[in-house]
Design an enzyme around this catalytic site. Structure first.
Site, PDB file in Angstrom:
ATOM      1  N   LYS A  28       0.832  -1.208   0.000  1.00 45.83           N
ATOM      2  CA  LYS A  28       0.000   0.000   0.000  1.00 45.83           C
ATOM      3  C   LYS A  28       0.861   1.250   0.000  1.00 45.83           C
ATOM      4  CE  LYS A  28      -3.596   2.612   2.218  1.00 45.83           C
ATOM      5  NZ  LYS A  28      -4.266   2.857   0.944  1.00 45.83           N
ATOM      6  N   ARG A  98      -3.904   2.190   8.052  1.00 45.55           N
ATOM      7  CA  ARG A  98      -4.050   0.935   7.305  1.00 45.55           C
ATOM      8  C   ARG A  98      -2.751   0.141   7.313  1.00 45.55           C
ATOM      9  NH1 ARG A  98      -8.532   1.101   3.647  1.00 45.55           N
ATOM     10  NH2 ARG A  98      -9.453   3.175   3.417  1.00 45.55           N
ATOM     11  N   GLY A 107      -7.664  -8.138   3.719  1.00 47.37           N
ATOM     12  CA  GLY A 107      -8.523  -8.257   4.885  1.00 47.37           C
ATOM     13  C   GLY A 107      -7.921  -8.978   6.066  1.00 47.37           C
ATOM     14  N   MET A 109      -5.284  -8.170   7.929  1.00 45.35           N
ATOM     15  CA  MET A 109      -4.863  -7.263   8.995  1.00 45.35           C
ATOM     16  C   MET A 109      -5.884  -6.144   9.131  1.00 45.35           C
ATOM     17  SD  MET A 109      -0.758  -7.261   8.378  1.00 45.35           S
ATOM     18  CE  MET A 109      -0.905  -6.989   6.626  1.00 45.35           C
ATOM     19  N   ARG A 348      -2.599  -1.751  -6.596  1.00 46.02           N
ATOM     20  CA  ARG A 348      -1.751  -2.925  -6.377  1.00 46.02           C
ATOM     21  C   ARG A 348      -2.037  -3.908  -7.495  1.00 46.02           C
ATOM     22  NH1 ARG A 348      -4.993  -5.040  -0.987  1.00 46.02           N
ATOM     23  NH2 ARG A 348      -6.983  -5.464  -2.003  1.00 46.02           N
ATOM     24  N   HIS A 470     -14.749  -9.304   0.310  1.00 47.11           N
ATOM     25  CA  HIS A 470     -13.713 -10.179   0.865  1.00 47.11           C
ATOM     26  C   HIS A 470     -13.830 -11.590   0.303  1.00 47.11           C
ATOM     27  CE1 HIS A 470     -12.292 -13.093   3.958  1.00 47.11           C
ATOM     28  NE2 HIS A 470     -11.244 -12.304   3.930  1.00 47.11           N
ATOM     29  N   ARG A 596       5.684 -46.989  -9.556  1.00 43.89           N
ATOM     30  CA  ARG A 596       5.690 -47.745  -8.298  1.00 43.89           C
ATOM     31  C   ARG A 596       5.083 -49.125  -8.561  1.00 43.89           C
ATOM     32  NH1 ARG A 596       3.511 -42.113  -6.138  1.00 43.89           N
ATOM     33  NH2 ARG A 596       2.505 -42.435  -8.148  1.00 43.89           N
ATOM     34  N   ARG A 652      10.579 -48.429 -10.250  1.00 43.85           N
ATOM     35  CA  ARG A 652      11.125 -48.759  -8.936  1.00 43.85           C
ATOM     36  C   ARG A 652      10.721 -50.175  -8.552  1.00 43.85           C
ATOM     37  NH1 ARG A 652       8.904 -45.312  -3.990  1.00 43.85           N
ATOM     38  NH2 ARG A 652       7.136 -46.726  -4.246  1.00 43.85           N
ATOM     39  N   GLU A 779      16.971 -41.681  -0.537  1.00 47.46           N
ATOM     40  CA  GLU A 779      15.827 -41.366   0.330  1.00 47.46           C
ATOM     41  C   GLU A 779      16.103 -41.626   1.806  1.00 47.46           C
ATOM     42  OE1 GLU A 779      12.493 -43.857  -0.742  1.00 47.46           O
ATOM     43  OE2 GLU A 779      13.822 -45.400  -1.527  1.00 47.46           O
ATOM     44  N   SER A 798      17.758 -40.651  -8.073  1.00 48.47           N
ATOM     45  CA  SER A 798      16.479 -39.943  -8.002  1.00 48.47           C
ATOM     46  C   SER A 798      16.161 -39.735  -6.527  1.00 48.47           C
ATOM     47  CB  SER A 798      15.366 -40.742  -8.670  1.00 48.47           C
ATOM     48  OG  SER A 798      14.142 -40.036  -8.578  1.00 48.47           O
ATOM     49  N   GLY A 800      14.052 -39.477  -3.482  1.00 48.93           N
ATOM     50  CA  GLY A 800      12.727 -39.791  -2.944  1.00 48.93           C
ATOM     51  C   GLY A 800      12.493 -38.883  -1.751  1.00 48.93           C
ATOM     52  N   THR A 801      12.070 -37.657  -2.022  1.00 51.81           N
ATOM     53  CA  THR A 801      12.053 -36.650  -0.953  1.00 51.81           C
ATOM     54  C   THR A 801      10.958 -36.878   0.074  1.00 51.81           C
ATOM     55  OG1 THR A 801      10.839 -35.228  -2.503  1.00 51.81           O
ATOM     56  CG2 THR A 801      13.204 -34.822  -2.234  1.00 51.81           C
ATOM     57  N   ASN A 802       9.945 -37.684  -0.237  1.00 48.32           N
ATOM     58  CA  ASN A 802       8.962 -38.006   0.804  1.00 48.32           C
ATOM     59  C   ASN A 802       9.645 -38.741   1.952  1.00 48.32           C
ATOM     60  OD1 ASN A 802       7.132 -36.961  -1.013  1.00 48.32           O
ATOM     61  ND2 ASN A 802       6.354 -38.944  -1.672  1.00 48.32           N
ATOM     62  N   CYS A 865      11.681 -37.552  -7.488  1.00 45.51           N
ATOM     63  CA  CYS A 865      10.405 -38.189  -7.798  1.00 45.51           C
ATOM     64  C   CYS A 865       9.419 -38.154  -6.649  1.00 45.51           C
ATOM     65  CB  CYS A 865      10.622 -39.643  -8.254  1.00 45.51           C
ATOM     66  SG  CYS A 865      11.443 -40.676  -7.034  1.00 45.51           S
ATOM     67  N   TYR A 885      15.939 -33.347 -13.897  1.00 39.57           N
ATOM     68  CA  TYR A 885      14.496 -33.383 -14.083  1.00 39.57           C
ATOM     69  C   TYR A 885      13.786 -33.403 -12.738  1.00 39.57           C
ATOM     70  CZ  TYR A 885      14.661 -38.417 -13.016  1.00 39.57           C
ATOM     71  OH  TYR A 885      14.845 -39.622 -12.397  1.00 39.57           O
TER      72      TYR A 885
END
Length: 961
Positions: A28, A98, A107, A109, A348, A470, A596, A652, A779, A798, A800-802, A865, A885
């Site tokens: 703002k 404001r 909305g 704040m 804005r 809103h 999988r 896999r 992983e 690769s 396996g970030t989970n 992956c 990738y």
């Protein structure tokens, strides 16, 4: 050492700040400063910086002592520019206070308007304005807003209404008034007295009378609102750092509630719902700005402004063109008309739906108002989901209308289709969703306090409010389906009912009843309505529409085409079946990054042989069961290879612990015993034997393949036989066999040796060879730390970030509702690490694995992956790490493609910063070009002037493939 500047003034055609100072002045403050600098009429004021907010919290939520003298000095400047005095009994200056964060938080704040009024200044305001009603209307508004925001006068229960609203409604009933504007002056004076008495009754304090005391309290309250519950929830939903803080802008009030020659409104330079190049917005006569945004009155369309205020409409059109040309983006404008004079209060970048974002970006690029690269950067990747959402089936809708189930119509604020059980409170929306219900949140009007419930709902429905209320703003930002201003609705919150006034009489809906809302047509329909795929899906997946007849698809495809030319990262899909592979290709997958194989075992006719293999007591029995599985897996792999058309497919080997495949219910155990010829006692004993206290860390992944190498061998044979079969059909295949959960070189050596031995055997049997690779998933933390030795064996990595996130944090994804939720609520974690990669911990392990793996094998192909592969922030991090990738679920591929392009473009911009060109002036050199641009922006349908096309350069992919 020079003192740090903490307050920036604006007004009178100049400002100390500008649009590039959002980090310091908030959106703002930067917006009003820039509008002042470019000659638009902005009420004067000053902005207190975000640095002061940080100091405010460090100092125990009190304004630093050195700020108040600066506030007083800045206030003197405003007095000089307006000719009014703050606290003056003759000609009082009133101000608004404001909030303004770096990014828009609509909305979330607080705001205080009409600050500076007391029993003396209200008399002066009435005298100067010659409008006693206006003065007392402003005073009662100030008492209610200050009481709410600063003094904390909140409803005691969620079913209760705002205490000041209750008093106001009672007063309107007593005077037979439907609208606030119909109350006489005497009633407004009574309201001020009654509002102050309510404050005294509830809070035990007198309403503050001193304007400077009011101002300090107002500034502190707005700073405090940075950490209110709704702002915290909004920041968490939108990944906004808590340490940013908010700026506070104090601005001279201009009044839209001075009578029939005054008004207020909100407008967008283009349609924020669908992106059309039309002036779009709403206004109210004899009202203040909060009346529009809060949705307590349904306003008129901006297209009707010319009939009421023709000169103001012309000025506003000029401002629209000037602001859009200056910012080169769709703008959200707030304005006030005070006795026939137009003031701009804010500009804005406007919130928009995904549909609108794509259309605006593409059309501006086609008109050469922005570059294609800028167009790619303009669209939030997650917003592409909006274009994939289903719509209601035409036949089902017509049937519902014929059956009399069309209940009401409202304003279409958030496009798409949603059906759910109706609930009336935000907390209930959260709770019902947590137990697996789909809900639609219905309210008189939504407020910022509802933000978490709005996020939980499929969509929302309000009785009041317009397209800039809103509810409408949040719908566009969240991508939710929404209908607002549906005046046929009325609510009894205590009874938890919604009554719809229909032509056949009132229809009462109770909490939990099903309703369907069409955010494109604005229709509310009783019951749950069948849906049909979106236009993009009809072209890509259903193949039921021609691209030439689908303008939304054409813009979607054009934007992603530009993105594909800009990105370096390749995108792959996580897909386990041939039909999923087909969808992946339609969405632009360049391969499969994770197939999988265990998901295949749950298909029809496959779980039986799998269970036989698990309960087998001898190797011979296990091999017999695996022989039944072999043709089933081979068929699946062949189907996937055909669907992918020569693209690489990473498969896999089996990952989950074996007990997950076994039945737990008595009937399932009995059936398994019958099918295998074993006793139920034996089957139960085998299930108990395989049960693991912590299967996440137990007998799974490569550990299963080492214990039971015949499983790995069967899967490898299925892969290579399928590959040879498809290759014999003349199709290219690129199988990549991935061994999961490797943390040691010898684990991979053991499994890779089995895979390669089977490959050679199959090639000998078939008299043909196919190219293939063997790699691993990184992983577990040890796999990342030991990536160097592991890379000696692996052809690719690769992430396996989970699982890497689980093993790094020591938190299971199953703990999300307990441990993780508590950590997020307490600010220990800023974002859910299962949604966005934790760069400090998990990210550092990934960086280590990349560095060590490529030190051993410089051309090592590395991807990701886990589901992080479809998260824009995580995609950007993968780009920065130099991965080859990312892979994600098929329907998140458009997000990944756009996010990868944005990461590449931001990297280029950081390496070769270019100062953005200012728009050419309308006269002098470059004038004709500017005028052509102005015409194209301001007048729908006017073609831009032809200009020589500049040569564009784009990033070339790195040599590593």
């Amino acid at each position: 050492m020079a003192a740090v500047k903490r307050i920036y003034s604006f007004g009178g055609g100049k400002a100390e700040g500008n649009r590039d100072m959002k980090d310091l002045l908030g959106g703002k403050g930067a917006g009003v400063a820039e509008m002042s600098n470019i000659g638009l009429l902005v009420p004067p004021g000053f902005t207190i910086t975000t640095d002061v907010c940080v100091a405010f919290y460090k100092g125990g939520k009190k304004l630093p002592k050195d700020v108040l003298p600066g506030v007083e000095a800045a206030l003197r400047k405003v007095e000089a520019l307006t000719g009014k005095g703050f606290g003056s009994a003759d000609d009082p200056l009133l101000v608004s206070v404001r909030s303004g964060a770096r990014v828009s938080m609509p909305g979330m704040m607080d705001t205080v308007l009409n600050l500076g009024l007391n029993d003396r200044t209200v008399v002066g305001l009435a005298k100067r304005s010659q409008n006693e009603r206006f003065a007392w209307d402003s005073y009662r508004r100030f008492c209610a807003m200050f009481g709410d925001v600063v003094l904390g006068m909140k409803p005691e229960r969620k079913e209760d209404r705002d205490p000041f609203e209750v008093i106001l409604e009672r007063k309107k009933r007593a005077h037979g008034a439907k609208l606030d504007a119909e109350l006489p002056v005497s009633a407004l004076k009574e309201l001020v007295v009654e509002f102050k008495a309510e404050v005294k009754r509830r809070k035990g304090i007198d309403f503050p009378d001193d304007p400077m005391q009011q101002l300090v309290a107002g500034i502190e309250a707005v700073f405090r609102s940075w950490d209110n519950e709704r702002a915290i929830a909004y920041r968490r939903l939108n990944a906004i750092p808590a340490e940013w803080g908010t700026a506070v802008t104090v601005q001279a009030m201009v009044f839209g509630n001075m009578g029939e020659d005054s008004g207020t409104g909100v407008a967008f330079t283009r349609n924020p719902a669908d992106g059309r190049n039309e002036f779009y917005g709403e206004f109210l006569v004899n009202a203040q700005g909060e009346d529009v945004v809060a949705g307590i009155r349904t306003p008129q369309k901006i297209s009707e402004l010319a009939a009421r205020f023709p000169e103001i409409a012309r000025q506003l059109e000029d401002a629209r063109a000037k602001l859009e040309r200056h910012y080169r983006d769709m703008q959200d404008i707030e304005f006030t008309i005070e006795r026939g004079r137009l003031y701009l209060l804010q500009t804005r970048s406007g919130k928009r739906t995904g549909l609108a974002a794509v259309r605006i970006a593409v059309e501006m690029a086609d008109a050469r108002l922005i570059s294609r690269e800028e167009a790619v950067l303009r669209v939030d990747p997650a917003a592409l989901n909006h274009l994939l959402r289903p719509i209601f089936d035409d036949a089902a809708r017509l049937r519902a209308v014929d059956e009399g189930r069309l209940l009401a119509r409202g304003l279409p604020a958030g496009p798409g289709a949603a059906a759910g059980r109706v609930v009336f409170f935000a907390e209930d929306a959260e709770a019902w969703k947590a137990r697996g219900e789909q809900v639609v949140l219905a309210r008189h009007e939504t407020s910022p306090e509802d933000i978490r419930g709005m996020n939980a709902a499929q969509g929302f429905l309000t009785a009041f409010g317009g397209m800039t209320s809103h509810a409408a703003l949040v719908a566009r930002q969240m991508g939710k389906v929404a209908i607002v201003g549906c005046e046929a609705l009325s609510f009894d919150y205590h009874a938890r009912t919604m009554t719809v006034a229909t032509a056949r009489g009132p229809k009462v809906l109770r909490e939990g009843d099903w309703i369907s809302i069409d955010g494109t047509a604005g229709e509310v329909i009783e019951g749950s309505l069948a849906t049909t795929p979106s236009e993009v899906m009809q072209v890509l997946i259903e193949k039921t529409r021609e691209p030439s007849s689908a303008p939304v698809y054409q813009q979607f495809a054009k934007l992603l085409g530009w993105a594909d030319r800009a990105r370096r990262l390749k995108v792959r899909a996580n897909a386990d079946q041939p039909d999923q592979a087909t969808v992946s290709v339609a969405f632009g997958a360049q391969g499969i990054g994770l197939c999988r194989t265990e998901h295949m075992f749950f298909g029809e006719g496959k779980i039986g042989p799998m269970r036989e293999m698990i309960v087998a007591e001898t190797l011979a029995e296990r091999r017999a069961a695996l022989a039944k599985l072999l043709p089933l897996q081979r068929e699946d792999f062949a189907g996937i290879f055909r669907a992918m058309g020569g693209r690489p497919v990473t498969i896999r080997t089996i990952d989950p612990p074996l007990h997950e495949f076994l039945p737990q219910d008595p009937d399932g155990i009995t059936e398994l015993a019958r099918a295998t010829g074993k006793s139920e006692v034996h089957v139960r004993a085998r299930i108990d034997e395989l049960h693991e206290a912590n299967p996440m860390l137990g007998h799974r992944g490569c550990r299963l393949g080492i214990s039971y190498p015949e499983i790995t061998e069967m899967q490898a044979r299925a892969i290579f036989e399928a590959a040879c079969e498809v290759a014999a059909e003349g199709l290219e295949v690129q199988p990549e066999v991935m061994i999961p959960l490797v943390g040691a070189k010898k684990e991979l050596e053991h499994q890779a040796a089995r895979v390669r031995a089977v490959a050679e055997a199959v090639f000998a049997e078939r008299g043909a060879r196919v190219r293939y690779t063997v790699g691993t998933m990184i992983e577990v933390p040890r796999g990342a730390v030991c990536a160097g030795p592991i890379a000696e064996v692996a052809d690719f990595f690769s992430f396996g970030t989970n699982d890497l996130t689980q093993t790094t944090f020591g938190i299971s994804r199953d703990d999300v509702g307990t441990v993780l939720q508590s950590y997020l609520e307490n600010g220990i974690y800023e974002v859910d690490p299962f949604v966005t990669i934790d760069r400090e911990g998990v990210g550092e392990l990934m960086r280590l694995a990349v560095e060590r793996g490529r030190r051993t094998k410089p051309n090592l192909k590395i991807g990701i992956c886990g589901e992080h592969g479809g998260d824009p922030s995580s995609v950007e991090f993968c780009h920065q790490l130099g991965l080859d990738y990312v892979s994600c679920s098929p329907y998140r591929l458009p997000i990944a493609r756009l996010a990868a392009a944005q990461a590449a473009l931001r990297e280029q911009a950081a390496a070769h910063p270019v100062k953005p060109a200012r728009p050419a002036k309308a006269n002098g050199r470059g004038g004709e070009k500017a005028r052509a641009t102005n015409r194209a922006l301001a007048v729908p349908g006017v073609k831009p002037a032809k200009e020589p096309r500049k040569k564009r350069t784009r990033a070339r992919p790195q040599a590593r493939a």
